[in-house]
Scaffold this motif. Structure first.
Motif, PDB file in Angstrom:
ATOM      1  N   THR A  83      11.068  14.747  13.941  1.00  0.00           N
ATOM      2  CA  THR A  83      11.085  13.647  13.753  1.00  0.00           C
ATOM      3  C   THR A  83      10.772  13.221  12.487  1.00  0.00           C
ATOM      4  O   THR A  83      10.460  11.357  11.818  1.00  0.00           O
ATOM      5  CB  THR A  83       9.577  12.696  14.336  1.00  0.00           C
ATOM      6  N   LEU A  84      10.090  13.943  11.159  1.00  0.00           N
ATOM      7  CA  LEU A  84       9.677  13.796  10.290  1.00  0.00           C
ATOM      8  C   LEU A  84      11.109  12.023   9.444  1.00  0.00           C
ATOM      9  O   LEU A  84      10.756  11.839   8.639  1.00  0.00           O
ATOM     10  CB  LEU A  84       9.752  15.344   9.295  1.00  0.00           C
TER      11      LEU A  84
ATOM     12  N   GLU B 155       0.831  -1.073   0.039  1.00  0.00           N
ATOM     13  CA  GLU B 155       0.170  -0.304  -0.095  1.00  0.00           C
ATOM     14  C   GLU B 155       0.839   1.679   0.306  1.00  0.00           C
ATOM     15  O   GLU B 155       2.105   1.218   0.405  1.00  0.00           O
ATOM     16  CB  GLU B 155      -1.185  -0.135   1.193  1.00  0.00           C
ATOM     17  N   PRO B 156       0.709   2.069  -1.280  1.00  0.00           N
ATOM     18  CA  PRO B 156       1.403   3.370  -0.639  1.00  0.00           C
ATOM     19  C   PRO B 156       1.119   4.520   0.956  1.00  0.00           C
ATOM     20  O   PRO B 156       0.121   4.007   1.423  1.00  0.00           O
ATOM     21  CB  PRO B 156       0.342   3.854  -1.813  1.00  0.00           C
ATOM     22  N   VAL B 157       2.539   5.133   0.863  1.00  0.00           N
ATOM     23  CA  VAL B 157       2.075   5.965   2.528  1.00  0.00           C
ATOM     24  C   VAL B 157       1.599   7.318   1.875  1.00  0.00           C
ATOM     25  O   VAL B 157       1.946   7.479   1.632  1.00  0.00           O
ATOM     26  CB  VAL B 157       3.925   5.759   2.585  1.00  0.00           C
ATOM     27  N   SER B 158       0.537   7.243   2.375  1.00  0.00           N
ATOM     28  CA  SER B 158      -0.056   8.912   2.795  1.00  0.00           C
ATOM     29  C   SER B 158       0.432  10.099   3.945  1.00  0.00           C
ATOM     30  O   SER B 158       0.776   9.294   5.526  1.00  0.00           O
ATOM     31  CB  SER B 158      -1.623   7.940   2.871  1.00  0.00           C
ATOM     32  N   VAL B 159       1.330  10.811   3.417  1.00  0.00           N
ATOM     33  CA  VAL B 159       1.574  12.432   3.598  1.00  0.00           C
ATOM     34  C   VAL B 159       0.907  13.482   3.813  1.00  0.00           C
ATOM     35  O   VAL B 159       0.694  13.342   2.653  1.00  0.00           O
ATOM     36  CB  VAL B 159       3.029  12.686   3.584  1.00  0.00           C
TER      37      VAL B 159
ATOM     38  N   VAL C  92       5.446  22.789   1.653  1.00  0.00           N
ATOM     39  CA  VAL C  92       5.760  21.733   0.873  1.00  0.00           C
ATOM     40  C   VAL C  92       6.740  20.948   0.083  1.00  0.00           C
ATOM     41  O   VAL C  92       6.688  20.073  -0.079  1.00  0.00           O
ATOM     42  CB  VAL C  92       4.374  22.132  -0.695  1.00  0.00           C
ATOM     43  N   MET C  93       7.328  22.211  -0.260  1.00  0.00           N
ATOM     44  CA  MET C  93       8.777  21.508  -0.765  1.00  0.00           C
ATOM     45  C   MET C  93       9.761  21.083   0.096  1.00  0.00           C
ATOM     46  O   MET C  93      10.435  20.292  -0.187  1.00  0.00           O
ATOM     47  CB  MET C  93       9.291  22.708  -1.812  1.00  0.00           C
ATOM     48  N   ARG C  94       9.535  21.831   1.400  1.00  0.00           N
ATOM     49  CA  ARG C  94      10.634  20.811   2.440  1.00  0.00           C
ATOM     50  C   ARG C  94      10.218  19.722   2.976  1.00  0.00           C
ATOM     51  O   ARG C  94      10.856  18.693   3.402  1.00  0.00           O
ATOM     52  CB  ARG C  94      10.134  21.340   3.713  1.00  0.00           C
ATOM     53  N   VAL C  95       8.932  19.377   2.229  1.00  0.00           N
ATOM     54  CA  VAL C  95       8.750  17.950   2.599  1.00  0.00           C
ATOM     55  C   VAL C  95       9.240  17.160   1.599  1.00  0.00           C
ATOM     56  O   VAL C  95       9.520  15.757   1.752  1.00  0.00           O
ATOM     57  CB  VAL C  95       6.913  17.935   3.363  1.00  0.00           C
ATOM     58  N   MET C  96       9.195  17.742   0.725  1.00  0.00           N
ATOM     59  CA  MET C  96       9.036  16.820  -0.833  1.00  0.00           C
ATOM     60  C   MET C  96      11.106  17.184  -0.766  1.00  0.00           C
ATOM     61  O   MET C  96      11.408  15.882  -1.143  1.00  0.00           O
ATOM     62  CB  MET C  96       8.744  17.551  -1.900  1.00  0.00           C
ATOM     63  N   GLY C  97      11.853  17.143   0.034  1.00  0.00           N
ATOM     64  CA  GLY C  97      12.733  17.171  -0.002  1.00  0.00           C
ATOM     65  C   GLY C  97      13.267  16.466   0.554  1.00  0.00           C
ATOM     66  O   GLY C  97      13.958  15.506   0.716  1.00  0.00           O
ATOM     67  N   GLU C  98      12.788  16.379   2.054  1.00  0.00           N
ATOM     68  CA  GLU C  98      13.300  15.871   2.733  1.00  0.00           C
ATOM     69  C   GLU C  98      12.569  13.638   2.829  1.00  0.00           C
ATOM     70  O   GLU C  98      13.170  12.660   2.852  1.00  0.00           O
ATOM     71  CB  GLU C  98      12.018  15.660   4.470  1.00  0.00           C
ATOM     72  N   LEU C  99      11.904  13.332   1.747  1.00  0.00           N
ATOM     73  CA  LEU C  99      11.072  12.427   0.892  1.00  0.00           C
ATOM     74  C   LEU C  99      12.043  12.284   0.261  1.00  0.00           C
ATOM     75  O   LEU C  99      12.446  11.011   0.071  1.00  0.00           O
ATOM     76  CB  LEU C  99       9.605  12.648   0.799  1.00  0.00           C
ATOM     77  N   ASN C 100      12.450  12.838  -1.213  1.00  0.00           N
ATOM     78  CA  ASN C 100      13.552  13.115  -1.511  1.00  0.00           C
ATOM     79  C   ASN C 100      14.931  12.554  -0.999  1.00  0.00           C
ATOM     80  O   ASN C 100      15.534  11.288  -1.207  1.00  0.00           O
ATOM     81  CB  ASN C 100      13.969  13.699  -2.799  1.00  0.00           C
ATOM     82  N   ARG C 101      15.270  13.214   0.089  1.00  0.00           N
ATOM     83  CA  ARG C 101      16.702  12.871   0.952  1.00  0.00           C
ATOM     84  C   ARG C 101      16.606  11.775   1.199  1.00  0.00           C
ATOM     85  O   ARG C 101      17.600  10.564   1.724  1.00  0.00           O
ATOM     86  CB  ARG C 101      17.101  13.569   2.205  1.00  0.00           C
ATOM     87  N   ALA C 102      15.441  10.817   1.845  1.00  0.00           N
ATOM     88  CA  ALA C 102      15.057   9.441   2.260  1.00  0.00           C
ATOM     89  C   ALA C 102      14.678   8.577   1.968  1.00  0.00           C
ATOM     90  O   ALA C 102      14.850   7.105   2.189  1.00  0.00           O
ATOM     91  CB  ALA C 102      13.582   9.422   3.166  1.00  0.00           C
ATOM     92  N   GLY C 103      15.329   9.002   0.454  1.00  0.00           N
ATOM     93  CA  GLY C 103      15.660   7.681  -0.569  1.00  0.00           C
ATOM     94  C   GLY C 103      13.591   7.794  -1.257  1.00  0.00           C
ATOM     95  O   GLY C 103      13.442   6.194  -1.981  1.00  0.00           O
TER      96      GLY C 103
END
Length: 145
Positions: free
Chosen positions: A87-88, A64-68, A120-131
């Motif tokens: 903690t993100l 299942e996809p993860v919802s953020v 929104v871009m900060r959250v997307m940056g964290e997603l990208n940094r986590a892989g």
């Protein structure tokens, strides 16, 4: 003045013609091109089929996809759990490591339309940094102002 007239030598024998008439070839190729252009879109459309039942067990589907989600107040949620900015990164690293077959799960990012673009871009940056690179932005269908 010399002219290339049919000779009277070998009456009835003609020399072989050395050039090819290309016009019929071009006509046939253009007709084939039009046929392929018309039929190509029809090949991709599926035909509705009523499939029979089977006793075979279903194949394993992707996880299942993860919802953020980011609400209008700027609060961040992963699934149903509220997460702070501190903690993100740890939570996203755990999610990325939990992927099956070495593939990180898909992330569905939902953000309120009134939010600051930078948030929104900060959250997307964290997603990208986590892989977590398979991110889909969820929008409202048919909702207009």
């Amino acid at each position: 003045m010399a002219m290339n007239l049919p000779s009277s030598r070998g009456k009835g024998r003609r020399a072989p013609m050395a050039d090819i008439n290309v016009t019929p070839l071009v006509d046939v190729m253009l007709v084939l091109l039009i046929i392929f252009m018309v039929t190509a879109p029809l090949l991709t459309a599926g035909v509705p089929v009523n499939l029979p039942d089977s006793r075979a067990k279903p194949l394993d589907q992707e996880q299942e996809p993860v919802s953020v989600a980011i609400d209008d107040a700027g609060r961040l949620f992963v699934g149903e759990e509220e997460v702070t900015d501190e903690t993100l990164p740890d939570m996203l690293a755990q999610i990325a490591a939990s992927g099956e077959d070495g593939q990180p799960p898909q992330v569905l990012l939902r953000a309120d339309r009134g939010l600051d673009y930078g948030r929104v871009m900060r959250v997307m940056g964290e997603l990208n940094r986590a892989g977590l690179n398979r991110v889909a932005l969820v929008t409202g269908v048919g909702e207009g102002e």
